[in-house]
Design an enzyme around this catalytic site. Structure first.
Site, mmCIF file in Angstrom:
data_model
loop_
_atom_site.group_PDB
_atom_site.id
_atom_site.type_symbol
_atom_site.label_atom_id
_atom_site.label_comp_id
_atom_site.label_asym_id
_atom_site.label_seq_id
_atom_site.Cartn_x
_atom_site.Cartn_y
_atom_site.Cartn_z
ATOM 1 N N ASP A 67 -53.622 -26.993 -30.694
ATOM 2 C CA ASP A 67 -54.453 -25.836 -31.052
ATOM 3 C C ASP A 67 -54.612 -25.713 -32.560
ATOM 4 O OD1 ASP A 67 -51.819 -25.203 -31.560
ATOM 5 O OD2 ASP A 67 -51.691 -23.591 -30.100
ATOM 6 N N ASN A 136 -44.555 -14.250 -25.463
ATOM 7 C CA ASN A 136 -45.278 -13.678 -24.317
ATOM 8 C C ASN A 136 -45.564 -14.728 -23.247
ATOM 9 O OD1 ASN A 136 -47.252 -15.227 -25.478
ATOM 10 N ND2 ASN A 136 -48.665 -13.549 -25.914
ATOM 11 N N HIS A 138 -47.026 -17.698 -23.792
ATOM 12 C CA HIS A 138 -48.176 -18.587 -24.001
ATOM 13 C C HIS A 138 -47.725 -20.020 -24.263
ATOM 14 C CE1 HIS A 138 -48.464 -17.740 -28.659
ATOM 15 N NE2 HIS A 138 -47.674 -18.748 -28.417
ATOM 16 N N GLU A 143 -53.091 -17.422 -23.829
ATOM 17 C CA GLU A 143 -52.419 -16.131 -23.791
ATOM 18 C C GLU A 143 -52.415 -15.559 -22.368
ATOM 19 O OE1 GLU A 143 -50.888 -15.695 -26.438
ATOM 20 O OE2 GLU A 143 -52.062 -14.947 -28.121
HETATM 21 P P1 PGA Z 1 -42.516 -20.994 -32.466
HETATM 22 O O1 PGA Z 1 -43.902 -20.780 -31.692
HETATM 23 O O2 PGA Z 1 -42.127 -22.423 -32.257
HETATM 24 O O3 PGA Z 1 -42.821 -20.701 -33.903
HETATM 25 O O4 PGA Z 1 -41.533 -20.045 -31.877
HETATM 26 C C1 PGA Z 1 -44.066 -21.301 -30.421
HETATM 27 C C2 PGA Z 1 -45.391 -20.788 -29.847
HETATM 28 O O5 PGA Z 1 -45.790 -19.661 -30.151
HETATM 29 O O6 PGA Z 1 -45.976 -21.520 -29.049
#
Ligand code: PGA
Length: 534
Positions: A67, A136, A138, A143
């Site tokens: 992404d 959350n 995702h 999302e």
């Molecule tokens: P993080 O993010 O590795 O910074 O915890 C993971 C994500 O939001 O997919």
């Protein structure tokens, strides 16, 4: 979904880098799906070191990132383009033209997504996809939603993601509110997926992921339909604080466990008047505990048979009831239910004397014989409750009838009730024995303790009874060893508190078998502790 539980972030990064390295060694021209965020940084550091040492080669590899924010300039230090160059691409021998990241500068983001999806397809799909998980749930920027867009698309970020990412930006206004992301189906088409989760901030979502049905509100649960996903997480992300409840015919036990540490234990009397009353009183106690400890998951151990999520038991008022659903009415946390003997085995395997083994069988000697089978640290689950080793038939010809309907079940010979019956018969047949005197002095009754009193007094009749009992016990254990080949057998139940009297002669009878015979260290607490670990 397989789980690799690591002690800490370093171990998590090491495990993930071994998987990526194997992929590249086996197939140098692999198509890798890459992730950004804080979690994979340790993995990328390891890959850089391995590349420097000549252990892995990126020159033939192609990469597709999950992404990118939209809109964002590649030169922005918060863009994922910038991130990938900083942490990986500039430090390994990758061919830059073979690296792909959705273009946050694209004029037409919808076309950019279509082209990106097509390009992945033209490359034959992703061999190994690395994923992080948002608080959350995702994955990529998919999302939580009623409806998940399956292919690469432009999406709006949720408030919670914007909040979680605000730590990287100087002001909230600078945080993009949109992103370009691979879709759930793009991700699921990958041949192999590793999902990384580190730190306490992920423990709630990891608990939900492992304990919830597939649902679009926790997008990571979609990974459960994929045949080759490995969740690699550290203890902080995995454990959280867990509550275990062991429902027994007399008492309900509660245990709070954090990591491998028992924080709190209590018990109440079992309210047997009605199903509703029992659920309500247990829930009330749970709610009190949940309010004191930051509980993430609740595990329930129940007696009886569990079939299709419904429990049928005899000594508590459970007549084909969905226990998880009943508790959900009061408790808003992920709830898992399993058979109490299985829970006890899990407790012993994770927190007790079995913790140094991967494969154990726990045998609880009491009114009957309870069993729990642990393979690779997990309960070995069948269609309904399994591990009913007490009902293994050891006498097919003229076996003692068992309430289960069979004849000659092991528990009719090797349970504590069976021992008492055998001792009572022997006492009545030998009225000049010490065993008989003890029987008479105790209102024509025997129990385990009194039998050991006779053995301690040197009564040959009691000794003979116990020796035959140990033969019966050993016969069943030998079958279990032959079938399951566990590393250890863990015995539990009040009788095993006579440690040396039982363990030494039993080990002697099993000396030709390559297995450790151990006594439970958790005993009565094993069920509640194991339920917490479900
Ligand atoms: P993080 O993010 O590795 O910074 O915890 C993971 C994500 O939001 O997919």
């Amino acid at each position: 979904m397989r789980v690799i539980l690591c002690e800490n972030y370093e171990e998590l990064s090491l495990q993930a880098s071994k998987i990526v390295a194997s992929q590249l060694i086996l197939k140098p021209e692999s198509i890798l799906g890459l992730a950004t965020g804080s979690t994979p940084i340790g993995l990328y550091e390891n890959l850089v070191k391995m590349n420097e040492m000549g252990e892995i080669d990126f020159s033939k590899a192609t990469t597709f990132n999950l992404d990118e924010y939209y809109p964002i300039k590649k030169s922005n230090s918060q863009s994922y383009d910038y991130f990938m160059n900083k942490h990986l691409f500039s430090k390994v021998n990758i061919n830059k033209s073979k690296t792909h990241i959705p273009n946050g500068e694209a004029i037409d983001p919808v076309k950019e997504c279509e082209d990106y999806e097509l390009l992945i397809k033209q490359h034959g799909g992703i061999d190994l996809q690395i994923l992080g998980i948002g608080q959350n749930g995702h994955i990529g920027f998919n999302e939580p939603d009623f409806n998940l867009n399956s292919v690469t698309h432009l999406t709006n970020l949720t408030e919670s993601t914007i909040e979680a990412n605000s730590r990287f930006f100087e002001s909230r206004e600078e945080i993009p509110t949109k992103a370009l992301t691979m879709g759930i189906s793009t991700i699921l088409k990958s041949k192999k997926i590793i999902l990384l989760a580190s730190g306490a901030s992920k423990s709630k979502v990891v608990g939900e992921l492992l304990n919830s049905e597939i649902n679009t509100n926790i997008p990571a649960t979609m990974l459960k339909v994929h045949p080759d996903v490995i969740l690699i997480c550290d203890r902080d992300a995995y454990s959280g604080v867990r509550l275990g409840v062991d429902i027994g015919g007399t008492n309900v036990k509660f245990a709070v466990v954090e990591g491998n540490t028992v924080k709190f234990k209590t018990q109440t009397k079992t309210e047997k008047e009605s199903f509703e009353k029992l659920i309500k009183t247990i829930s009330q106690q749970c709610i009190d505990i949940i309010s004191q400890y930051k509980i993430k998951t609740v595990g329930i151990g129940t007696p009886g048979i569990i079939s299709n999520g419904k429990v049928k038991a005899t000594n508590v008022p459970f007549d084909n009831v969905d226990l998880a659903k009943a508790f959900k009415k009061y408790i808003d946390l992920p709830i898992t239910v399993d058979n109490d003997a299985n829970c006890a085995a899990l407790g012993e395997a994770q927190l007790g004397v079995g913790s140094q083994y991967d494969n154990i069988v726990m045998i609880t000697l009491g009114t009957g014989i309870g069993g729990g089978i642990i393979t690779h640290k997990h309960i070995c689950d069948g269609k309904t409750s399994n591990g009913e080793i007490g009902h293994m038939i050891i006498n097919a010809v003229d076996g003692i009838p068992c309430p289960c309907g069979q004849k000659g079940c092991w528990e009719q010979y090797a349970s504590v009730s069976a021992l008492i019956r055998q001792a009572t018969n022997a006492a009545l047949e030998n009225k000049n024995s010490t065993l008989y005197s003890i029987y008479e002095e105790n209102s024509n009754q025997l129990n385990g303790e009194l039998i050991f009193e006779a053995i301690d007094a040197g009564c040959p009749v009691a000794n003979q009874v116990f020796s035959t009992y140990l033969d019966y016990l050993a016969v069943g254990i030998k079958s279990i060893i032959k079938i399951l080949s566990p590393e250890a057998i863990v015995l539990a139940g009040a009788i095993t508190l006579q440690n040396d009297k039982i363990i030494t002669p039993l080990r002697e009878r099993l000396k030709d078998y390559d297995v450790d015979i151990l006594i439970s260290t958790l005993q009565n607490d094993a069920g509640a502790l194991g339920a917490a670990m479900l």
